[in-house]
Design an enzyme around this catalytic site. Sequence first.
Site, short mmCIF file in Angstrom:
data_model
loop_
_atom_site.label_atom_id
_atom_site.label_comp_id
_atom_site.label_asym_id
_atom_site.label_seq_id
_atom_site.Cartn_x
_atom_site.Cartn_y
_atom_site.Cartn_z
N VAL A 77 0.84 -1.20 0.00
CA VAL A 77 0.00 0.00 0.00
C VAL A 77 0.87 1.25 0.00
CG1 VAL A 77 -1.78 1.31 1.24
CG2 VAL A 77 -1.83 -1.20 1.24
N ASP A 78 0.70 2.11 -1.01
CA ASP A 78 1.43 3.38 -1.09
C ASP A 78 2.93 3.18 -0.89
OD1 ASP A 78 -1.07 4.51 -1.33
OD2 ASP A 78 -1.13 5.28 0.70
N PHE A 79 3.51 2.18 -1.55
CA PHE A 79 4.90 1.88 -1.27
C PHE A 79 5.90 2.72 -2.02
CE2 PHE A 79 3.43 -1.36 -4.24
CZ PHE A 79 4.46 -1.52 -5.15
#
Length: 94
Positions: free
Chosen positions: A12-14
């Site tokens: 997630v949102d890396f």
Amino acid sequence: MYFNKPTIKGDVDFIFGSGSAVFESAQIIGRADRRNTALVFAPNTDNGQKYGFLVINSKITAESAVASKKGCHLARAWDSSSNPNANGQLVIRN
């Protein structure tokens, strides 16, 4: 920042934040570590900043647990309330 031929994995949102970065010939892989979806980019580019993220000649894929559920999302703007001037910028070429 300039990244040449990196392998980047996350869930997630890396790939996120307010910096400017170029990812060239990258292997970017969405994973299902904490849930069965992945969200790759979340740029938080300030309006006064000329550039955000640039991805060139790269391959963006997802692990089978994510891909089978069609849960890999390319990006979302991270226009956080802590930075009212943010305007997420992302360009993907080739």
